[in-house]
Write a protein that holds these residues in place. Structure first.
Motif, mmCIF file in Angstrom:
data_model
loop_
_atom_site.group_PDB
_atom_site.id
_atom_site.type_symbol
_atom_site.label_atom_id
_atom_site.label_comp_id
_atom_site.label_asym_id
_atom_site.label_seq_id
_atom_site.Cartn_x
_atom_site.Cartn_y
_atom_site.Cartn_z
ATOM 1 N N LYS A 146 -4.600 2.013 -4.915
ATOM 2 C CA LYS A 146 -5.828 2.821 -5.012
ATOM 3 C C LYS A 146 -6.715 2.334 -6.159
ATOM 4 O O LYS A 146 -7.934 2.250 -6.014
ATOM 5 N N GLU A 170 -0.579 4.258 -5.917
ATOM 6 C CA GLU A 170 -1.494 4.493 -7.034
ATOM 7 C C GLU A 170 -2.119 3.189 -7.520
ATOM 8 O O GLU A 170 -3.312 3.138 -7.828
ATOM 9 N N GLU A 208 -10.463 0.941 -5.955
ATOM 10 C CA GLU A 208 -11.531 1.533 -6.777
ATOM 11 C C GLU A 208 -12.281 0.457 -7.563
ATOM 12 O O GLU A 208 -13.510 0.515 -7.686
ATOM 13 N N GLN A 254 0.830 -1.203 0.000
ATOM 14 C CA GLN A 254 0.000 0.000 0.000
ATOM 15 C C GLN A 254 0.867 1.257 0.000
ATOM 16 O O GLN A 254 0.542 2.234 -0.658
#
Length: 159
Positions: free
Chosen positions: A16, A13, A20, A8
């Motif tokens: 993330k 990115e 998402e 993480q």
């Protein structure tokens, strides 16, 4: 077990984007109960203790019965799963183990009797996502239960 690196922090990115993807899947065509079962079953197959632990706690919070969670590893022999759930679990196992010859037509045909094209597509993305999470958590040895408080999984009251 000690985890190796914190992916993480090292790849924020990419992390993330995977988060998402999961958020979009959660609002897709597949009901939460099936998403929970699929996540647990793929994680069992992949030997991802972190994900098995997390998804059992999430399923418990979502109201899943303990006996069904115990039967999940042997779902074919259990009478506790509906045809739609069985189809989703068969699809999950086929994609997680991905035989050399690909997904058998028999499994695809069975799944198509239970799921629409949209549902099958969304389910496939769920299987892709959980397999990605399994692989990264296994690779970096994330410890089961280590994020319970951060993810609100302590509310499952499983210890």
């Amino acid at each position: 077990m000690t985890h190796r690196i914190n992916y993480q922090e090292q790849s924020p990115e990419l992390f993330k984007k995977l988060v998402e993807l999961n958020a979009v899947i959660q609002h897709g065509a597949i009901e939460q109960s099936i998403l929970d079962l699929v996540s647990i079953r793929a994680s069992q197959i992949n030997g991802c203790g972190f994900c098995v632990d997390m998804h059992i706690k999430q399923a418990t919070i979502h109201g899943e019965r303990a006996l069904r969670l115990h039967h999940l590893a042997a779902w074919r022999e259990s009478t506790l799963f509906a045809p739609r759930e069985r189809a989703a679990l068969a699809w999950t196992e086929a994609l997680t183990r991905l035989p050399e010859q690909g997904v058998p037509d028999e499994i695809y045909g069975r799944v198509r009797t239970q799921l629409s094209e949209k549902e099958l597509s969304d389910l496939t993305f769920e299987v892709i996502a959980i397999n990605a999470w399994n692989r990264i958590n296994v690779a970096f040895k994330f410890v089961p239960g280590s994020y319970d408080k951060a993810f609100g999984l302590d509310k499952a009251h499983l210890e």
